[in-house]
Design a protein around this motif. Structure first.
Motif, PDB file in Angstrom:
ATOM      1  N   GLU A  88       0.831  -1.201   0.000  1.00  0.00           N
ATOM      2  CA  GLU A  88       0.000   0.000   0.000  1.00  0.00           C
ATOM      3  C   GLU A  88       0.870   1.257   0.000  1.00  0.00           C
ATOM      4  OE1 GLU A  88      -2.391  -0.527   3.439  1.00  0.00           O
ATOM      5  OE2 GLU A  88      -3.892  -1.782   2.433  1.00  0.00           O
ATOM      6  N   VAL A  89       1.999   1.203   0.723  1.00  0.00           N
ATOM      7  CA  VAL A  89       2.937   2.330   0.722  1.00  0.00           C
ATOM      8  C   VAL A  89       3.485   2.559  -0.683  1.00  0.00           C
ATOM      9  CG1 VAL A  89       5.178   3.111   1.573  1.00  0.00           C
ATOM     10  CG2 VAL A  89       3.540   2.089   3.152  1.00  0.00           C
ATOM     11  N   ILE A  90       3.838   1.470  -1.383  1.00  0.00           N
ATOM     12  CA  ILE A  90       4.328   1.597  -2.755  1.00  0.00           C
ATOM     13  C   ILE A  90       3.283   2.284  -3.626  1.00  0.00           C
ATOM     14  CG2 ILE A  90       4.946   0.281  -4.817  1.00  0.00           C
ATOM     15  CD1 ILE A  90       6.239  -1.797  -3.041  1.00  0.00           C
ATOM     16  N   SER A  91       2.058   1.852  -3.494  1.00  0.00           N
ATOM     17  CA  SER A  91       0.993   2.445  -4.303  1.00  0.00           C
ATOM     18  C   SER A  91       0.810   3.930  -3.992  1.00  0.00           C
ATOM     19  CB  SER A  91      -0.310   1.680  -4.052  1.00  0.00           C
ATOM     20  OG  SER A  91      -1.377   2.265  -4.740  1.00  0.00           O
ATOM     21  N   GLU A  92       0.811   4.281  -2.722  1.00  0.00           N
ATOM     22  CA  GLU A  92       0.620   5.682  -2.339  1.00  0.00           C
ATOM     23  C   GLU A  92       1.775   6.546  -2.831  1.00  0.00           C
ATOM     24  OE1 GLU A  92       0.207   5.591   1.840  1.00  0.00           O
ATOM     25  OE2 GLU A  92      -1.759   4.609   1.830  1.00  0.00           O
ATOM     26  N   ASN A  93       3.015   6.075  -2.674  1.00  0.00           N
ATOM     27  CA  ASN A  93       4.175   6.858  -3.105  1.00  0.00           C
ATOM     28  C   ASN A  93       4.212   7.011  -4.613  1.00  0.00           C
ATOM     29  OD1 ASN A  93       4.981   7.170  -0.463  1.00  0.00           O
ATOM     30  ND2 ASN A  93       6.401   5.444  -0.501  1.00  0.00           N
ATOM     31  N   MET A  94       3.891   5.948  -5.348  1.00  0.00           N
ATOM     32  CA  MET A  94       3.880   6.048  -6.813  1.00  0.00           C
ATOM     33  C   MET A  94       2.799   7.002  -7.287  1.00  0.00           C
ATOM     34  SD  MET A  94       4.642   2.230  -8.264  1.00  0.00           S
ATOM     35  CE  MET A  94       6.285   1.501  -8.106  1.00  0.00           C
ATOM     36  N   THR A  95       1.692   7.006  -6.586  1.00  0.00           N
ATOM     37  CA  THR A  95       0.619   7.925  -6.968  1.00  0.00           C
ATOM     38  C   THR A  95       1.022   9.374  -6.753  1.00  0.00           C
ATOM     39  OG1 THR A  95      -1.060   6.259  -6.453  1.00  0.00           O
ATOM     40  CG2 THR A  95      -1.783   8.545  -6.541  1.00  0.00           C
ATOM     41  N   SER A  96       1.605   9.662  -5.575  1.00  0.00           N
ATOM     42  CA  SER A  96       1.929  11.042  -5.233  1.00  0.00           C
ATOM     43  C   SER A  96       3.211  11.534  -5.905  1.00  0.00           C
ATOM     44  CB  SER A  96       2.060  11.179  -3.708  1.00  0.00           C
ATOM     45  OG  SER A  96       3.091  10.333  -3.223  1.00  0.00           O
ATOM     46  N   GLN A  97       4.210  10.683  -6.030  1.00  0.00           N
ATOM     47  CA  GLN A  97       5.517  11.122  -6.525  1.00  0.00           C
ATOM     48  C   GLN A  97       5.714  10.907  -8.020  1.00  0.00           C
ATOM     49  OE1 GLN A  97       8.841   9.848  -4.127  1.00  0.00           O
ATOM     50  NE2 GLN A  97       7.589   9.677  -2.289  1.00  0.00           N
ATOM     51  N   ILE A  98       4.905  10.076  -8.656  1.00  0.00           N
ATOM     52  CA  ILE A  98       5.078   9.837 -10.095  1.00  0.00           C
ATOM     53  C   ILE A  98       3.835  10.270 -10.857  1.00  0.00           C
ATOM     54  CG2 ILE A  98       5.472   8.100 -11.857  1.00  0.00           C
ATOM     55  CD1 ILE A  98       7.092   6.499  -9.914  1.00  0.00           C
ATOM     56  N   MET A  99       2.706   9.675 -10.534  1.00  0.00           N
ATOM     57  CA  MET A  99       1.493   9.934 -11.311  1.00  0.00           C
ATOM     58  C   MET A  99       1.082  11.407 -11.247  1.00  0.00           C
ATOM     59  SD  MET A  99      -0.994   6.696 -10.604  1.00  0.00           S
ATOM     60  CE  MET A  99      -2.366   7.720 -11.125  1.00  0.00           C
ATOM     61  N   VAL A 100       0.987  11.941 -10.052  1.00  0.00           N
ATOM     62  CA  VAL A 100       0.518  13.326  -9.903  1.00  0.00           C
ATOM     63  C   VAL A 100       1.501  14.291 -10.532  1.00  0.00           C
ATOM     64  CG1 VAL A 100      -0.085  15.102  -8.230  1.00  0.00           C
ATOM     65  CG2 VAL A 100      -0.793  12.745  -7.837  1.00  0.00           C
ATOM     66  N   GLU A 101       2.790  14.077 -10.272  1.00  0.00           N
ATOM     67  CA  GLU A 101       3.812  14.983 -10.803  1.00  0.00           C
ATOM     68  C   GLU A 101       3.870  14.912 -12.322  1.00  0.00           C
ATOM     69  OE1 GLU A 101       5.495  17.194  -9.158  1.00  0.00           O
ATOM     70  OE2 GLU A 101       4.563  16.620  -7.257  1.00  0.00           O
ATOM     71  N   LEU A 102       3.835  13.712 -12.882  1.00  0.00           N
ATOM     72  CA  LEU A 102       3.894  13.583 -14.337  1.00  0.00           C
ATOM     73  C   LEU A 102       2.643  14.146 -14.998  1.00  0.00           C
ATOM     74  CD1 LEU A 102       5.537  10.111 -15.063  1.00  0.00           C
ATOM     75  CD2 LEU A 102       6.521  12.388 -15.287  1.00  0.00           C
ATOM     76  N   ALA A 103       1.489  13.953 -14.376  1.00  0.00           N
ATOM     77  CA  ALA A 103       0.260  14.510 -14.938  1.00  0.00           C
ATOM     78  C   ALA A 103       0.329  16.031 -14.997  1.00  0.00           C
ATOM     79  CB  ALA A 103      -0.938  14.064 -14.113  1.00  0.00           C
ATOM     80  N   ARG A 104       0.876  16.646 -13.945  1.00  0.00           N
ATOM     81  CA  ARG A 104       1.036  18.104 -13.950  1.00  0.00           C
ATOM     82  C   ARG A 104       2.063  18.526 -15.010  1.00  0.00           C
ATOM     83  NH1 ARG A 104       2.940  18.612  -9.225  1.00  0.00           N
ATOM     84  NH2 ARG A 104       0.930  18.695  -8.139  1.00  0.00           N
ATOM     85  N   TYR A 105       3.127  17.770 -15.113  1.00  0.00           N
ATOM     86  CA  TYR A 105       4.170  18.101 -16.091  1.00  0.00           C
ATOM     87  C   TYR A 105       3.644  17.962 -17.516  1.00  0.00           C
ATOM     88  CZ  TYR A 105       8.497  17.820 -18.773  1.00  0.00           C
ATOM     89  OH  TYR A 105       9.489  18.033 -19.698  1.00  0.00           O
TER      90      TYR A 105
END
Length: 615
Positions: A88-105
């Motif tokens: 669950e930690v992996i999922s949360e970190n990937m969501t916040s640090q990769i998905m959200v950031e890349l979507a904004r970028y």
């Protein structure tokens, strides 16, 4: 290496390439999103798996987890729960640090790309406009030159013709001069526009386009770097939880290493040790000698008057009795064994003979019944086993000595904990009352007297209960003599008065440590057996009525365990049909028995479980 110089003429291809780059970035975002969903689903499945195999509270499974192997398994389930948490930690970190950031970028990248290509298209449109102006001025200059040549040729023709008047010649000359002047003006205009176009074209190909393409190149290179950083973050997020996952796996290994087979074996002994002595050798019975038997074949009570057919050789043979369930044996002697008779063809009493419809069975000697018990199971159990929600005796006297001792110890421990809890509560109330006495404005001290009295009364009740169980525990452990008749009545096991002879026999059969011995004669042994059977039914409270029934036909119960009813009679139902065709009814407090279910119409109470009507 610059796109502005190397790819100056590939504007459309660069536009397609940058759009492809954004699509790749969005595809990677989608990949990470699906990975997070897989991690969440995997974590959820692991948690559900761990929860599925967790022991149920207040169940037999919870008692089984005292063994080291079960404790290790429970630790494994807990570690798997923590293991799921890391996913669950992996999922949360990937969501916040990769998905959200890349979507904004990606949104920023689309805006930047749109702006750059907008500037490029604007420069393209400008140079195309200049080119159109140049082409227009060129065509106008060419047209004026041709018009001037035609005008000059016409003038020369008119000037050479002697038949043309001087005025016409002058007019042709002026027209030729005008056309030459227009050609000169078009030439100057064309030259100016051509110089301007060449200047704009140089700026376009050597300044504007290289600058725009350079910004597009930098934008694309940043996109490539960003997706590389995201991939590195993707790996690092996995790597961060590896130590914790390793600790979870180490915990599972440690739990597995903590399993102690010897300890589990000892726990099995403590759980199932009965405290009985193993049976001794069976003595030889010489049937060659004439034997005097006066046992009646009709009732068990007659066996007390003579020597029973069932013999017990001595001390060692008497120890077999603790392993025989008396209520099952008694069930063989009292319950109907035949299937219930079918209802009569006519509802009139005369249509029902007394004999065939009644479940008759000729009584057999006790030894035959005992043999039948040893080889088969009765269809209807004794009244104790049929009792709804039958609870164990309060003093656990139905258990073997060792198990009884453990149950009593557990009960004493629980009562002591309750006493301590009540004492703490009483102390708190006392302190609160003292505070109220010192500070009357905070509350009325008299309002706590009722609660204090209740707490004191509860403590006294618990102490009396504890003393009762401690006495039983002391008896089992051999610190006190065997229980007397009065103690048995207090424990709720014996409600009726027992004969002195039977009491003495019972005391002889049970030693202070709870084990069974037999030193008396065979006649007294049979008396003990018969009396114990009587006690099984004397102890029981009358079963509550669960409904009423009306007799459809007359039934004369001539077999033990049945009861006679008259057509139209209304009686109380205390036990519904269990699938064997018999219903247990009561006429009054002392008269009860079984009748065929098909002979009565049953009306169960609405609150009764599984209420239904038999007709």
């Amino acid at each position: 290496m610059s796109w502005g110089t190397e790819l100056w003429d590939q504007f459309d291809n660069l536009e397609k390439h940058t759009q492809w780059g954004i699509d790749i970035l969005e595809k990677y975002i989608k990949f990470v999103k699906e990975r997070t969903e897989i991690e969440l689903s995997y974590a959820k499945q692991l948690r559900n798996l761990s929860k599925k195999y967790q022991p149920k509270k207040n169940s037999k499974e919870e008692e089984e987890y005292k063994y080291t192997s079960c404790k290790a398994f429970l630790s494994t389930l807990n570690e798997m729960n923590d293991y799921a948490g890391q996913h669950e930690v992996i999922s949360e970190n990937m969501t916040s640090q990769i998905m959200v950031e890349l979507a904004r970028y990606v949104q920023e990248l689309k805006q930047e790309r749109k702006s750059n290509f907008h500037d490029g298209r604007k420069a393209q449109q400008h140079i195309e406009t200049c080119w159109k102006q140049l082409e227009s001025s060129k065509r106008r200059f060419e047209r004026d030159c041709k018009e001037a040549d035609r005008a000059q040729q016409y003038f020369e023709k008119m000037d050479a013709d002697i038949n043309v008047t001087k005025a016409d010649v002058e007019k042709a000359r002026q027209q030729a001069q005008l056309r030459h002047q227009m050609a000169e003006d078009s030439k100057a205009d064309y030259s100016s526009i051509l110089q301007k176009f060449n200047r704009e074209q140089r700026e376009y190909y050597h300044s504007h386009i290289p600058h725009i393409f350079q910004k597009i190149q930098e934008m694309e290179e940043r996109r490539v770097v960003r997706i590389g950083e995201s991939m590195k973050t993707y790996a690092e997020l996995d790597r961060q939880v590896i130590p914790i996952i390793g600790k979870c796996l180490d915990g599972i290994v440690k739990a597995a290493e903590s399993i102690d087979q010897k300890s589990d074996s000892q726990l099995v002994i403590e759980a199932y040790k009965s405290g009985f002595e193993p049976p001794g050798d069976i003595e030889f019975e010489d049937y060659a000698q004439p034997m005097k038997r006066t046992v009646s074949d009709n009732s068990l009570s007659n066996s007390r008057e003579g020597k029973p057919e069932l013999k017990f050789g001595g001390k060692s043979k008497g120890k077999l009795w603790p392993f025989i369930k008396k209520n099952k044996l008694m069930s063989l002697l009292t319950s109907p064994h035949q299937p219930p008779p079918p209802p009569p063809a006519s509802a009139s009493p005369s249509a029902v003979p007394n004999g065939p419809q009644s479940p008759k069975q000729q009584k057999e000697p006790l030894s035959h019944r005992f043999n039948e018990f040893m080889t088969s199971k009765p269809k209807i159990q004794c009244f104790r086993s049929l009792k709804r929600g039958g609870a164990a005796p309060e003093d656990f006297s139905n258990l073997p000595p060792e198990q009884r001792r453990k149950k009593l110890q557990q009960k004493v421990h629980e009562l002591n904990k309750e006493i301590q809890k009540e004492m703490d509560q009483r102390d708190a109330i006392t302190k609160m009352k003292d505070v109220y006495l010192k500070n009357p404005q905070m509350g009325d001290p008299a309002s706590l007297d009722h609660k204090l009295a209740e707490a004191t009364q509860t403590i006294e009740k618990l102490r009396l209960e504890t003393q009762k169980f401690e006495a039983w525990l002391a008896e089992v452990e051999g610190r006190l003599p065997a229980r007397s008749e009065q103690t048995r009545r207090q424990s709720g096991m014996y409600d009726g008065q027992m004969p002195t002879t039977v009491t003495n026999c019972a005391q002889d059969r049970e030693s202070p440590d709870g084990s069974y011995t037999e030193e008396q004669s065979q006649e007294s042994e049979v008396k003990v057996l018969a009396t114990d059977f009587d006690d099984e039914f004397d102890d029981e409270e009358p079963l509550p009525a669960i409904g009423t029934c009306k007799a459809l036909y007359t039934f004369e119960g001539q077999n033990e365990g049945t009861i006679s009813v008259m057509e139209g009679e209304t009686l109380c139902v205390i036990e519904e049909d269990k699938g064997d065709g018999w219903t247990r009814i009561r006429r009054n407090e002392d008269e009860e028995g079984y009748v065929p279910t098909s002979y009565v119409e049953v009306y169960l109470d609405k609150n009764a479980k599984g209420a239904k009507t038999y007709i």
